[in-house]
Enzyme design. Sequence first.
Site, PDB file in Angstrom:
ATOM      1  N   GLU A  70      69.557  59.487  81.207  1.00 37.31           N
ATOM      2  CA  GLU A  70      69.208  58.180  80.665  1.00 37.31           C
ATOM      3  C   GLU A  70      68.528  57.313  81.733  1.00 37.31           C
ATOM      4  O   GLU A  70      67.579  56.572  81.441  1.00 37.31           O
ATOM      5  CB  GLU A  70      70.461  57.495  80.094  1.00 37.31           C
ATOM      6  CG  GLU A  70      70.289  56.082  79.588  1.00 37.31           C
ATOM      7  CD  GLU A  70      69.238  55.916  78.488  1.00 37.31           C
ATOM      8  OE1 GLU A  70      68.727  56.902  77.957  1.00 37.31           O
ATOM      9  OE2 GLU A  70      68.915  54.748  78.202  1.00 37.31           O
ATOM     10  N   LYS A 102      64.826  55.655  81.265  1.00 34.35           N
ATOM     11  CA  LYS A 102      64.618  54.211  81.369  1.00 34.35           C
ATOM     12  C   LYS A 102      63.509  53.906  82.367  1.00 34.35           C
ATOM     13  O   LYS A 102      62.628  53.088  82.130  1.00 34.35           O
ATOM     14  CB  LYS A 102      65.935  53.561  81.802  1.00 34.35           C
ATOM     15  CG  LYS A 102      66.263  52.242  81.259  1.00 34.35           C
ATOM     16  CD  LYS A 102      66.883  52.217  79.890  1.00 34.35           C
ATOM     17  CE  LYS A 102      66.102  52.925  78.819  1.00 34.35           C
ATOM     18  NZ  LYS A 102      66.829  53.115  77.597  1.00 34.35           N
ATOM     19  N   TRP A 119      51.146  49.887  65.240  1.00 34.40           N
ATOM     20  CA  TRP A 119      51.354  50.931  66.245  1.00 34.40           C
ATOM     21  C   TRP A 119      50.567  52.114  65.717  1.00 34.40           C
ATOM     22  O   TRP A 119      50.933  52.725  64.716  1.00 34.40           O
ATOM     23  CB  TRP A 119      52.838  51.265  66.373  1.00 34.40           C
ATOM     24  CG  TRP A 119      53.128  52.187  67.508  1.00 34.40           C
ATOM     25  CD1 TRP A 119      53.356  51.840  68.808  1.00 34.40           C
ATOM     26  CD2 TRP A 119      53.225  53.617  67.457  1.00 34.40           C
ATOM     27  NE1 TRP A 119      53.578  52.973  69.562  1.00 34.40           N
ATOM     28  CE2 TRP A 119      53.510  54.073  68.760  1.00 34.40           C
ATOM     29  CE3 TRP A 119      53.099  54.564  66.446  1.00 34.40           C
ATOM     30  CZ2 TRP A 119      53.665  55.414  69.094  1.00 34.40           C
ATOM     31  CZ3 TRP A 119      53.252  55.913  66.761  1.00 34.40           C
ATOM     32  CH2 TRP A 119      53.527  56.318  68.079  1.00 34.40           C
ATOM     33  N   ASN A 162      53.338  50.321  56.677  1.00 36.96           N
ATOM     34  CA  ASN A 162      54.105  50.907  57.774  1.00 36.96           C
ATOM     35  C   ASN A 162      54.500  52.295  57.316  1.00 36.96           C
ATOM     36  O   ASN A 162      55.095  52.445  56.258  1.00 36.96           O
ATOM     37  CB  ASN A 162      55.352  50.052  58.042  1.00 36.96           C
ATOM     38  CG  ASN A 162      56.252  50.658  59.111  1.00 36.96           C
ATOM     39  OD1 ASN A 162      55.798  51.461  59.940  1.00 36.96           O
ATOM     40  ND2 ASN A 162      57.510  50.270  59.106  1.00 36.96           N
ATOM     41  N   GLY A 163      54.146  53.314  58.109  1.00 38.53           N
ATOM     42  CA  GLY A 163      54.501  54.685  57.741  1.00 38.53           C
ATOM     43  C   GLY A 163      53.288  55.588  57.837  1.00 38.53           C
ATOM     44  O   GLY A 163      52.294  55.239  58.473  1.00 38.53           O
ATOM     45  N   HIS A 190      67.112  76.013  92.581  1.00 39.32           N
ATOM     46  CA  HIS A 190      66.543  77.086  91.766  1.00 39.32           C
ATOM     47  C   HIS A 190      65.100  76.763  91.374  1.00 39.32           C
ATOM     48  O   HIS A 190      64.580  77.352  90.426  1.00 39.32           O
ATOM     49  CB  HIS A 190      67.421  77.335  90.544  1.00 39.32           C
ATOM     50  CG  HIS A 190      68.803  77.767  90.926  1.00 39.32           C
ATOM     51  ND1 HIS A 190      69.080  79.019  91.430  1.00 39.32           N
ATOM     52  CD2 HIS A 190      69.976  77.093  90.953  1.00 39.32           C
ATOM     53  CE1 HIS A 190      70.367  79.095  91.717  1.00 39.32           C
ATOM     54  NE2 HIS A 190      70.927  77.937  91.439  1.00 39.32           N
ATOM     55  N   GLU A 248      59.982  54.994  81.092  1.00 37.72           N
ATOM     56  CA  GLU A 248      59.568  54.234  79.910  1.00 37.72           C
ATOM     57  C   GLU A 248      58.961  52.876  80.259  1.00 37.72           C
ATOM     58  O   GLU A 248      57.966  52.464  79.669  1.00 37.72           O
ATOM     59  CB  GLU A 248      60.823  54.042  79.055  1.00 37.72           C
ATOM     60  CG  GLU A 248      60.668  53.394  77.750  1.00 37.72           C
ATOM     61  CD  GLU A 248      62.000  53.385  76.978  1.00 37.72           C
ATOM     62  OE1 GLU A 248      61.953  53.265  75.772  1.00 37.72           O
ATOM     63  OE2 GLU A 248      63.083  53.469  77.593  1.00 37.72           O
ATOM     64  N   CYS A 275      55.419  49.862  62.647  1.00 39.95           N
ATOM     65  CA  CYS A 275      54.639  48.638  62.555  1.00 39.95           C
ATOM     66  C   CYS A 275      55.546  47.506  62.080  1.00 39.95           C
ATOM     67  O   CYS A 275      56.589  47.750  61.488  1.00 39.95           O
ATOM     68  CB  CYS A 275      53.502  48.818  61.575  1.00 39.95           C
ATOM     69  SG  CYS A 275      52.481  50.250  61.952  1.00 39.95           S
ATOM     70  N   LYS A 279      59.503  50.001  69.017  1.00 38.01           N
ATOM     71  CA  LYS A 279      60.960  49.975  68.986  1.00 38.01           C
ATOM     72  C   LYS A 279      61.556  50.970  67.999  1.00 38.01           C
ATOM     73  O   LYS A 279      62.482  51.683  68.308  1.00 38.01           O
ATOM     74  CB  LYS A 279      61.420  48.553  68.641  1.00 38.01           C
ATOM     75  CG  LYS A 279      62.926  48.368  68.677  1.00 38.01           C
ATOM     76  CD  LYS A 279      63.472  48.488  70.076  1.00 38.01           C
ATOM     77  CE  LYS A 279      64.962  48.406  70.139  1.00 38.01           C
ATOM     78  NZ  LYS A 279      65.464  48.896  71.435  1.00 38.01           N
ATOM     79  N   ARG A 286      57.879  45.885  67.342  1.00 38.82           N
ATOM     80  CA  ARG A 286      57.814  47.090  66.509  1.00 38.82           C
ATOM     81  C   ARG A 286      56.488  47.824  66.666  1.00 38.82           C
ATOM     82  O   ARG A 286      56.346  48.977  66.276  1.00 38.82           O
ATOM     83  CB  ARG A 286      57.997  46.704  65.042  1.00 38.82           C
ATOM     84  CG  ARG A 286      59.362  46.180  64.724  1.00 38.82           C
ATOM     85  CD  ARG A 286      59.477  45.909  63.247  1.00 38.82           C
ATOM     86  NE  ARG A 286      59.411  47.135  62.494  1.00 38.82           N
ATOM     87  CZ  ARG A 286      60.475  47.841  62.115  1.00 38.82           C
ATOM     88  NH1 ARG A 286      61.677  47.420  62.406  1.00 38.82           N
ATOM     89  NH2 ARG A 286      60.342  48.956  61.441  1.00 38.82           N
TER      90      ARG A 286
HETATM   91  O1  M6R Z   1      66.785  53.520  66.876  1.00 36.71           O
HETATM   92  P1  M6R Z   1      67.186  54.805  67.515  1.00 36.71           P
HETATM   93  O2  M6R Z   1      68.429  54.690  68.321  1.00 36.71           O
HETATM   94  O3  M6R Z   1      67.266  55.938  66.540  1.00 36.71           O
HETATM   95  O4  M6R Z   1      66.010  55.149  68.520  1.00 36.71           O
HETATM   96  C1  M6R Z   1      65.993  56.349  69.230  1.00 36.71           C
HETATM   97  C2  M6R Z   1      64.963  56.323  70.318  1.00 36.71           C
HETATM   98  O5  M6R Z   1      63.693  56.137  69.789  1.00 36.71           O
HETATM   99  C3  M6R Z   1      65.238  55.222  71.344  1.00 36.71           C
HETATM  100  O6  M6R Z   1      66.510  55.334  71.884  1.00 36.71           O
HETATM  101  C4  M6R Z   1      64.202  55.293  72.482  1.00 36.71           C
HETATM  102  O7  M6R Z   1      64.373  56.475  73.208  1.00 36.71           O
HETATM  103  C5  M6R Z   1      64.315  54.056  73.380  1.00 36.71           C
HETATM  104  N1  M6R Z   1      63.024  53.443  73.494  1.00 36.71           N
HETATM  105  C6  M6R Z   1      64.751  54.370  74.747  1.00 36.71           C
HETATM  106  O8  M6R Z   1      64.879  53.232  75.523  1.00 36.71           O
END
Ligand code: M6R
Length: 608
Positions: free
Chosen positions: A481, A485, A75, A99-100, A504, A488, A2, A603, A27
């Site tokens: 990756e 991407k 969030w 937050n938490g 396989h 996401e 958050c 984020k 966030r």
């Molecule tokens: O802040 P961090 O690098 O620890 O975050 C790790 C993941 O949460 C972050 O890379 C996430 O997978 C991204 N949204 C991917 O684009």
Amino acid sequence: MCGIIGYTGPLEARDLLLNGLAGLEYRGYDSAGIAYFNTASQVRIIKNVGKVAALRECVKKTAEVSHCGIGHTRWATHGGVTDKNAHPHRAGQVTLIHNGIIENYHQLTEEYGLGDKLVSQTDSEVAAWVLDAVYRDCRHDPLAAIGAFVKKLAGSYGFCILFDDRPGEIYAVRNVSPLVAAYTRSGAIIASDLTALISYTKEYFVVPEGHIVRLTPYKVRVYDMDYNRIEPEMLEVSWNMDAAMKNGFPHFMLKEIHEQPEALRNTILPRLAGNLPDFTADGIPDELFLDCNQIRIIACGTAMHAGIVAKALMEPLLRIPVTVSIASEFRYEDPLVDGKTLAIVISQSGETIDTLAAMRLAQSLGAPVLSIVNVKGSTIARESDHVFYTHAGPEIAVASTKAYSVQLAALYMLCCRMALTRGRCTKAQAGQFMEDLLAVIPAMEAMIGQSDHIRSFVRHLIRERDTFFIGRGLDYAFSLEGALKLKEISYIHAEAYAAGELKHGTIALIYDNVPVIAIATQDHVFAKTISNVREVKARGAYVILLAKEQAQLEDGVADMELRIPDLEDRFTVFPIAVALQLIAYYASIGKNLDVDQPRNLAKSVTVE
Ligand code: M6R
């Protein structure tokens, strides 16, 4: 996850909180709210489901003035996305944002008989009621109450608190969840993230865990749990507000993709002594690389994918085992780690809770930890034994782009230094390695220059429900990756497979026109990958092939091609990353989605 902000001072607090929340929205963005003292010193709360823009409209409907308040973007973790579950939460004399996660909220609900009182389903409201009770028990002494309150909590938290009878004052406390604060010429400010502070000051401090912060219009004071005042360590922000603005780009993600060449320069160049990597200024000693017999890389999401690339790079060069672990798995797998293990922990935010917990576990097992972190002063950076700071500047888009490429650059440099230290390469070879690394910067620029061509691929992608990414060796590592991407931000189901593994099982998923993004930049497996491309093409797949300029391709092997500059094989990840990021970006645009704030995500993942 958050976003949190608190302000007290001469400025109009409601405007400042709303502007701060707009900057923190990445966030968490399912609901937002503010609480403030009005001119009659009464606490008012305005909150609703939706984005900060919706909250702003609600706030406009009341003509009140305020100089002290707190604000939150949510969030959801406990309880659905509803107005009642939005923060701030109010209980008796207490109004707070959180937050938490409070893990023992069930027990606290029972212990304090809160069943009938609660109007939301959140753990945060339970915390507010507990604090209200403790505040009364402590005869309205905020420091004593907060000290007693946190002793009752299990979990992670960053709280900002208003007490009804303390107008103009904000109290804060944190455990794990981040909070930064500053006293500025415009008053006192606290937030979960520097982006909310940067317009007002360059000097700030990270709120120490287990300490209480008191903000008044005239000062910010920090107290330990024995209520002694302490002086926090002041830090200076190394980037300016421009870095946290879109600066003419339609989205943060596109801006951040474009910033990658500069981010690489900023990360690599200051660490070159002659043409060799040198970490003297980082305080990373060579002994760290000599004393280990295995490397454990620990991270989540994109950062973990950077680790997978590093494993493929490091093992052949260093000839020691390199294991990549998903942090949330590492924590519970009774890992084989000891004092001879070098743990490399990667995190853009430096606050990802699983990564942090995994790091603490590795440390408890005796492993020295070297972290690769982008956010200065973050928890992982502070708790690790050594830090390699990447210099990407703030990454605002939820989809990680520039953080990934600087993490890779860091890992490549570390690998080079390690190889040199361990006698696995000569100085000349290390110099050549670094020259090859620097050559990726113009290659990334060249890829950005191909944006229009890359955009033309997505017309096909967005018509289909699935996309597959295939490659071998390092190309497979890059594919992981690329698939993350795409899913996401475009919500297209995307999977990455080692190209040789297709037959396989996975090849059963290939149907007419399904897009397959094939990456074939590794010379020693190029012919094999092309055979796998033919296999999927023969079953109707629509193939987009990414290969080097010099690669010889027969007509018809792919439906579309993207050529990348002819780099040495180990370095192709950098331009490939740009291409895959742009594919995901344009797919999201093509589907008219919220690129920077995709659904269900946030984020910084500060909950388990
Ligand atoms: O802040 P961090 O690098 O620890 O975050 C790790 C993941 O949460 C972050 O890379 C996430 O997978 C991204 N949204 C991917 O684009």
